[in-house]
Design a protein around this motif. Sequence first.
Motif, PDB file in Angstrom:
ATOM      1  N   ASP A 166       0.863  -1.179   0.000  1.00  0.00           N
ATOM      2  CA  ASP A 166       0.000   0.000   0.000  1.00  0.00           C
ATOM      3  C   ASP A 166       0.901   1.230   0.000  1.00  0.00           C
ATOM      4  OD1 ASP A 166      -2.291  -1.577   0.133  1.00  0.00           O
ATOM      5  OD2 ASP A 166      -2.285  -1.579   2.322  1.00  0.00           O
ATOM      6  N   PRO A 167       0.580   2.257  -0.780  1.00  0.00           N
ATOM      7  CA  PRO A 167       1.414   3.456  -0.833  1.00  0.00           C
ATOM      8  C   PRO A 167       1.518   4.132   0.530  1.00  0.00           C
ATOM      9  CG  PRO A 167      -0.107   3.410  -2.672  1.00  0.00           C
ATOM     10  CD  PRO A 167      -0.529   2.322  -1.733  1.00  0.00           C
ATOM     11  N   LEU A 168       2.703   4.615   0.833  1.00  0.00           N
ATOM     12  CA  LEU A 168       2.979   5.307   2.080  1.00  0.00           C
ATOM     13  C   LEU A 168       3.304   6.763   1.775  1.00  0.00           C
ATOM     14  CD1 LEU A 168       3.615   5.138   5.167  1.00  0.00           C
ATOM     15  CD2 LEU A 168       5.961   4.625   4.499  1.00  0.00           C
ATOM     16  N   HIS A 169       2.528   7.676   2.349  1.00  0.00           N
ATOM     17  CA  HIS A 169       2.761   9.116   2.185  1.00  0.00           C
ATOM     18  C   HIS A 169       4.111   9.446   2.805  1.00  0.00           C
ATOM     19  CE1 HIS A 169       2.074  13.455   3.169  1.00  0.00           C
ATOM     20  NE2 HIS A 169       1.562  13.422   1.941  1.00  0.00           N
ATOM     21  N   LEU A 170       4.952  10.203   2.108  1.00  0.00           N
ATOM     22  CA  LEU A 170       6.292  10.505   2.609  1.00  0.00           C
ATOM     23  C   LEU A 170       6.303  11.590   3.685  1.00  0.00           C
ATOM     24  CD1 LEU A 170       8.450  10.142  -0.618  1.00  0.00           C
ATOM     25  CD2 LEU A 170       8.313   8.602   1.347  1.00  0.00           C
ATOM     26  N   GLY A 171       5.164  12.079   4.076  1.00  0.00           N
ATOM     27  CA  GLY A 171       5.061  12.959   5.233  1.00  0.00           C
ATOM     28  C   GLY A 171       5.611  14.354   5.019  1.00  0.00           C
ATOM     29  N   ASP A 172       5.630  15.106   6.116  1.00  0.00           N
ATOM     30  CA  ASP A 172       6.039  16.508   6.066  1.00  0.00           C
ATOM     31  C   ASP A 172       7.538  16.687   5.866  1.00  0.00           C
ATOM     32  OD1 ASP A 172       3.412  17.144   6.441  1.00  0.00           O
ATOM     33  OD2 ASP A 172       3.611  17.546   8.579  1.00  0.00           O
ATOM     34  N   ILE A 173       8.315  15.639   6.041  1.00  0.00           N
ATOM     35  CA  ILE A 173       9.754  15.732   5.779  1.00  0.00           C
ATOM     36  C   ILE A 173       9.986  15.995   4.295  1.00  0.00           C
ATOM     37  CG2 ILE A 173      11.912  14.408   5.731  1.00  0.00           C
ATOM     38  CD1 ILE A 173      10.872  12.965   8.252  1.00  0.00           C
ATOM     39  N   VAL A 174       9.146  15.403   3.459  1.00  0.00           N
ATOM     40  CA  VAL A 174       9.276  15.545   2.007  1.00  0.00           C
ATOM     41  C   VAL A 174       8.212  16.474   1.448  1.00  0.00           C
ATOM     42  CG1 VAL A 174       9.247  14.308  -0.189  1.00  0.00           C
ATOM     43  CG2 VAL A 174      10.301  13.244   1.818  1.00  0.00           C
ATOM     44  N   ASN A 175       6.972  16.218   1.786  1.00  0.00           N
ATOM     45  CA  ASN A 175       5.851  16.960   1.207  1.00  0.00           C
ATOM     46  C   ASN A 175       5.612  18.276   1.945  1.00  0.00           C
ATOM     47  OD1 ASN A 175       4.918  15.046  -0.859  1.00  0.00           O
ATOM     48  ND2 ASN A 175       4.644  13.701   0.904  1.00  0.00           N
ATOM     49  N   SER A 176       5.236  19.272   1.171  1.00  0.00           N
ATOM     50  CA  SER A 176       4.945  20.598   1.713  1.00  0.00           C
ATOM     51  C   SER A 176       3.443  20.844   1.625  1.00  0.00           C
ATOM     52  CB  SER A 176       5.703  21.652   0.896  1.00  0.00           C
ATOM     53  OG  SER A 176       5.155  21.739  -0.406  1.00  0.00           O
ATOM     54  N   PRO A 177       2.957  21.969   2.146  1.00  0.00           N
ATOM     55  CA  PRO A 177       1.527  22.285   1.997  1.00  0.00           C
ATOM     56  C   PRO A 177       1.134  22.560   0.544  1.00  0.00           C
ATOM     57  CG  PRO A 177       2.479  23.533   3.812  1.00  0.00           C
ATOM     58  CD  PRO A 177       3.626  22.891   3.074  1.00  0.00           C
ATOM     59  N   THR A 178       2.121  22.741  -0.348  1.00  0.00           N
ATOM     60  CA  THR A 178       1.851  22.968  -1.766  1.00  0.00           C
ATOM     61  C   THR A 178       2.119  21.679  -2.534  1.00  0.00           C
ATOM     62  OG1 THR A 178       4.107  23.742  -2.120  1.00  0.00           O
ATOM     63  CG2 THR A 178       2.462  25.403  -1.550  1.00  0.00           C
ATOM     64  N   SER A 179       2.111  21.743  -3.831  1.00  0.00           N
ATOM     65  CA  SER A 179       2.293  20.564  -4.668  1.00  0.00           C
ATOM     66  C   SER A 179       3.761  20.122  -4.721  1.00  0.00           C
ATOM     67  CB  SER A 179       1.803  20.871  -6.085  1.00  0.00           C
ATOM     68  OG  SER A 179       1.755  19.694  -6.847  1.00  0.00           O
ATOM     69  N   ASP A 180       3.972  18.814  -4.584  1.00  0.00           N
ATOM     70  CA  ASP A 180       5.296  18.189  -4.685  1.00  0.00           C
ATOM     71  C   ASP A 180       5.157  17.025  -5.663  1.00  0.00           C
ATOM     72  OD1 ASP A 180       6.773  19.576  -2.366  1.00  0.00           O
ATOM     73  OD2 ASP A 180       4.901  18.895  -1.460  1.00  0.00           O
ATOM     74  N   ALA A 181       5.993  16.994  -6.694  1.00  0.00           N
ATOM     75  CA  ALA A 181       5.810  15.998  -7.747  1.00  0.00           C
ATOM     76  C   ALA A 181       7.109  15.786  -8.512  1.00  0.00           C
ATOM     77  CB  ALA A 181       4.696  16.454  -8.696  1.00  0.00           C
ATOM     78  N   GLU A 182       7.006  15.060  -9.618  1.00  0.00           N
ATOM     79  CA  GLU A 182       8.103  14.840 -10.564  1.00  0.00           C
ATOM     80  C   GLU A 182       9.336  14.222  -9.907  1.00  0.00           C
ATOM     81  OE1 GLU A 182       8.666  18.672 -12.393  1.00  0.00           O
ATOM     82  OE2 GLU A 182       6.716  18.594 -13.354  1.00  0.00           O
ATOM     83  N   GLY A 183       9.131  13.191  -9.087  1.00  0.00           N
ATOM     84  CA  GLY A 183      10.226  12.533  -8.397  1.00  0.00           C
ATOM     85  C   GLY A 183      11.152  11.788  -9.352  1.00  0.00           C
ATOM     86  N   ARG A 184      12.446  11.898  -9.092  1.00  0.00           N
ATOM     87  CA  ARG A 184      13.476  11.170  -9.822  1.00  0.00           C
ATOM     88  C   ARG A 184      14.468  10.624  -8.809  1.00  0.00           C
ATOM     89  NH1 ARG A 184       9.919  12.456 -12.729  1.00  0.00           N
ATOM     90  NH2 ARG A 184      10.023  13.447 -14.757  1.00  0.00           N
ATOM     91  N   LEU A 185      15.010   9.442  -9.072  1.00  0.00           N
ATOM     92  CA  LEU A 185      15.942   8.799  -8.148  1.00  0.00           C
ATOM     93  C   LEU A 185      17.382   8.998  -8.595  1.00  0.00           C
ATOM     94  CD1 LEU A 185      13.987   5.468  -7.685  1.00  0.00           C
ATOM     95  CD2 LEU A 185      14.060   7.414  -6.104  1.00  0.00           C
ATOM     96  N   SER A 186      18.275   9.120  -7.625  1.00  0.00           N
ATOM     97  CA  SER A 186      19.706   9.177  -7.920  1.00  0.00           C
ATOM     98  C   SER A 186      20.146   7.807  -8.432  1.00  0.00           C
ATOM     99  CB  SER A 186      20.488   9.548  -6.665  1.00  0.00           C
ATOM    100  OG  SER A 186      20.311   8.561  -5.653  1.00  0.00           O
ATOM    101  N   PRO A 187      21.317   7.715  -9.085  1.00  0.00           N
ATOM    102  CA  PRO A 187      21.769   6.422  -9.601  1.00  0.00           C
ATOM    103  C   PRO A 187      21.839   5.324  -8.537  1.00  0.00           C
ATOM    104  CG  PRO A 187      23.058   8.167 -10.588  1.00  0.00           C
ATOM    105  CD  PRO A 187      22.198   8.810  -9.514  1.00  0.00           C
ATOM    106  N   ASP A 188      22.203   5.681  -7.296  1.00  0.00           N
ATOM    107  CA  ASP A 188      22.270   4.652  -6.241  1.00  0.00           C
ATOM    108  C   ASP A 188      20.918   4.422  -5.575  1.00  0.00           C
ATOM    109  OD1 ASP A 188      21.923   6.821  -4.534  1.00  0.00           O
ATOM    110  OD2 ASP A 188      23.872   6.603  -3.553  1.00  0.00           O
TER     111      ASP A 188
END
Length: 135
Positions: free
Chosen positions: A49-71
């Motif tokens: 089940d998807p887990l919200h990444l919380g306030d450490i990552v997400n802000s009160p505004t829109s957060d999107a377009e995630g990309r991962l580092s090579p590692d």
Amino acid sequence: GDWSDVEPAVAADESYAVFASSRPHTPGGTKAKDMDLFITFRCGALWSDPLHLGDIVNSPTSDAEGRLSPDGNTLYFSSERRVKVEQPLSGEASRQFAEELGWNNGLYNIWSVSLEPWLENRSRLGCTQGAGSPN
């Protein structure tokens, strides 16, 4: 569903994925106004089940377009957030604030965060949550 799940960034080993969604932050909650980032873990043939990444990552505004580092340990993403600035400002702080307005503008700037807290706890956070979704 009643929300959008978009822009999945799948780890190179396919053990997890990060995606943006307007889904509720918790099961049974109300649909989010803006996009937020979630993580899901591969559990055999299913995804947790998807887990919200919380306030450490997400802000009160829109957060999107995630990309991962090579590692796969760092998430880079776009956000409409603004860094809060304490007022009143001294002369030097006022000059610094004026320089920061170029990037501290809420116009989908790029941010980064370590995913290690979630990856180190994936067995506790992911596959024990339930049936998940088929791939």
